[in-house]
Design an enzyme around this catalytic site. Sequence first.
Site, mmCIF file in Angstrom:
data_model
loop_
_atom_site.group_PDB
_atom_site.id
_atom_site.type_symbol
_atom_site.label_atom_id
_atom_site.label_comp_id
_atom_site.label_asym_id
_atom_site.label_seq_id
_atom_site.Cartn_x
_atom_site.Cartn_y
_atom_site.Cartn_z
ATOM 1 C CB CYS A 20 -0.911 -0.065 1.238
ATOM 2 S SG CYS A 20 -1.736 1.474 1.666
ATOM 3 C CB CYS A 23 0.292 1.879 4.085
ATOM 4 S SG CYS A 23 -1.421 1.353 3.859
#
Length: 96
Positions: A20, A23
């Site tokens: 991600c 993230c």
Amino acid sequence: SAFVQGGHRLALVDFGAEWCGPCRMLDPIVHELVEKYRSQGVALGKVDADVHRAAQVQYGVRSIPTILFFQDGTVVDRVTGFVPGPRLEEMIRQHL
């Protein structure tokens, strides 16, 4: 878990995953803020969303990154998606 229930004024639990991008962008910001506020009782937990799907369901995490703010074992706030450092810091300060 005991982490979100005891010993901390505020526990941030960061749901994310290796793949991600947002993230990975958020990680250093979160770590820096937790270090800054550690002496005031702020702690950080990380949850790999690929591994801990039950936790995602339990806390209604539908997309990542999501950061849950816990006080006394209860979710008191949450933020989903990438947020800039100043906004995240403001949220932390609201709960201290």
